[in-house]
Design an enzyme around this catalytic site. Structure first.
Site: not given
Ligand code: ATR
Length: 543
Positions: A64, A100
């Site tokens: 990420k 997210d």
């Protein structure tokens, strides 16, 4: 067709393909979503090479943060959070986003309005950054942060202009919501542990745990014991995917579609319950099964991206072609059936049944992989493949190429294709697709017209004549010999491997109904037998 993937290491357990392919099926888009399992040390060469074949990625651990250096552009929120979980490729340029934080806030707001509330964040890692960012965007009153290593909490607090705290008990009354962003409590890791003492909780608190396996983490169990409100992070997964779908397709879908994908990919036999047909469905069982199959087709979409070609082709066909005094037996693993309910006993498992079938003299195995009606799972193929060396037929209601690619991925050597659910043209296309992957096909027919069309219009080499009327599920054992007699003079008659299916449970049955068969497919009678080795031997060798 656009191709998307989960970019992670490991990626084999990711549930993202099930969610995104469910979305593509719902939107009737021809896209496919697969997996890119890339080690950290190979990330750079991946971005320089294969990444260009994809329209987009979901990004997960451990990429990420590290993937950001390889992107051409990064969305502002992802830049501030310092992590990307979504990548889109447009005109050869890669842009990173973060959904997210949107997944978090959306799932939180289903139960708790954070406006003007005081919030305590536990943990100061990557997940914490996304959550702090989300809350900062939500008009909250105050955010505190606590972390095991206080220095990290301090740094994050400075960066986001929130307050780091050393003793959470000093703000016990003031706090409305506590969010656990650490991995503590996760299944198989620190299960049963909570990052804070249970004495902390008071009934006015709400707690949100980003850990959702198990559903009831210790953190949430403690909260509930104090009569406070617990929110599981389970829905964060679906909502972050929902925002990804929007980025991938520029369309909105109901979140239920993604959760249907999740639900289907998590099915196990332990939770299987036999289907009860309604009176209306009983009139056409096959139609009911095929309608259901169409709704869950997306589960196999990912295998179509890079289909695995079987290393040794025609293993199944060659095994059945071998000369033998008695017919070959294709022994079937059928965990349950709509008529008979569960067929696997408590003390049995798939691998042991396969071993017994081999010991009893079966030439090949048929593994039923339909779940809803037969309790089967495609994973059973690889389980059996690892245990024994017999050729494996995937038996399912195959209506699409991706199911054949999936069969090959899991190690099947052949697939069952049913003429009654496919036109002869579609059947021929699927036969050719199977052939390209090196898989054989057992083509099943039920009636004379189906048999003639298979012989005349397709290249099927193995034909199974089923004694069961699939619309009513009744058995007519004479079906095999009667239909065979009708095509005796057909020019392709002698080149076909003939398989008698259903209704064979004894040596006498073979003599009476199926003595001309090259092979017999035997399912229910073997599954019901307590001594499968003995039953098979009796079927084959009784004199
Ligand atoms: P992620 O990206 O998933 O947030 P991370 O960046 O490794 O993962 O951060 C993990 C967070 O969980 C950190 O806040 C970590 O605390 P430290 O900074 O002290 O390492 C916290 N964490 C992990 N294991 C923990 C444990 N056993 N007890 C308390 N906190 C823990």
């Amino acid at each position: 067709m656009s191709i998307f993937a989960i970019l992670a290491y490991p990626a084999s357990h990711s549930l993202s393909p099930a969610m995104h392919n469910a979305a593509f099926q719902y939107l009737k888009l021809p896209h496919r979503y697969g997996r890119c399992e890339i080690k950290p040390e190979d990330l750079e060469s991946f971005f320089k090479g294969d990444a260009k074949n994809y329209t987009g990625f979901s990004v997960s651990v451990p990429h990420k943060e590290t993937c950001m250096q390889f992107l051409d552009e990064i969305d502002e929120s992802a830049q501030i959070i310092g992590a990307v979980n979504t990548i889109i490729q447009k005109n050869g340029k890669l842009k990173g986003y973060n959904t997210d934080y949107l997944g978090f806030i959306h799932s939180l707001c289903e139960h708790f309005n954070p406006q003007e509330k005081t919030i305590l964040i536990i943990g100061a890692g990557g997940a914490s950054r996304a959550i702090v960012y989300a809350l900062k965007e939500s008009n909250v009153k105050k955010i505190y942060i606590w972390n095991r290593s206080s220095e990290k909490a301090k740094q994050l607090a400075e960066e986001f202009e929130i307050e780091a705290i050393n003793d959470i008990f000093t703000i016990q009354d003031e706090v409305d919501l506590v969010v656990n962003t650490t991995s503590l409590g996760m299944k198989g890791k620190d299960e049963g542990k909570s990052p804070i003492l249970k004495e902390f909780w008071k009934s006015h608190h709400t707690a949100y745990d980003i850990v959702y396996t198990p559903t009831h983490t210790q953190f949430l169990i403690d909260v509930v014991s104090a009569n406070a409100i617990a929110i599981s992070g389970e829905r964060m997964l679906s909502f972050q995917a929902l925002y990804q779908v929007k980025l991938f397709t520029e369309q909105n879908i109901p979140v239920d579609i993604l959760e249907f994908g999740l639900h289907l990919s998590k099915r196990t036999f332990d939770h299987f319950e036999a289907v009860k047909f309604t009176e209306k469905e009983k009139k056409d069982v096959l139609k009911t099964i095929v309608v259901n199959k169409s709704s869950e087709l997306f589960l196999s979409f990912e295998y179509e991206i890079n289909p695995i070609k079987n290393k040794i082709p025609h293993v199944f066909l060659h095994a059945l072609q071998k000369e033998k005094q008695t017919p070959h037996i294709i022994a079937e693993i059928k965990p349950a059936s709509p008529r008979e309910g569960k067929l696997i006993r408590e003390n049995e498992n798939i691998e042991n049944i396969a071993k017994e079938y081999k010991e009893g003299g079966a030439t090949a195995l048929s593994i039923i992989t339909d779940y809803v009606f037969f309790g089967g799972l495609v994973h059973n193929i690889s389980k059996v493949k690892k245990t024994i060396s017999l050729p494996i037929l995937r038996k399912d209601f195959i209506i699409h190429e991706s199911q054949i690619a999936e069969a090959s991925f899991y190690g099947a050597d052949a697939v069952l294709l049913m003429r009654s659910v496919l036109t002869s043209q579609r059947l021929q296309e699927l036969l050719e697709y199977a052939e390209r992957l090196g898989l054989d096909a057992l083509v099943e027919i039920h009636t004379e017209s189906e048999l003639l069309s298979v012989l005349n219009d397709t290249t099927a080499q193995i034909i199974g004549i089923n004694a069961r009327n699939l619309h009513t599920l009744e058995i007519n054992p004479l079906n095999f010999s009667e239909l065979l007699a009708k095509v005796k003079s057909h020019p392709r008659f002698s080149e076909i491997i003939w398989v008698a299916e259903s209704g064979i449970s004894s040596y006498d049955d073979i003599k009476k109904y199926a003595s001309k068969a090259n092979a017999l497919l035997v399912g229910s009678s073997l599954m019901k037998s307590e001594n499968k080795v003995e039953s098979l031997k009796n079927l084959l060798y009784k004199t």
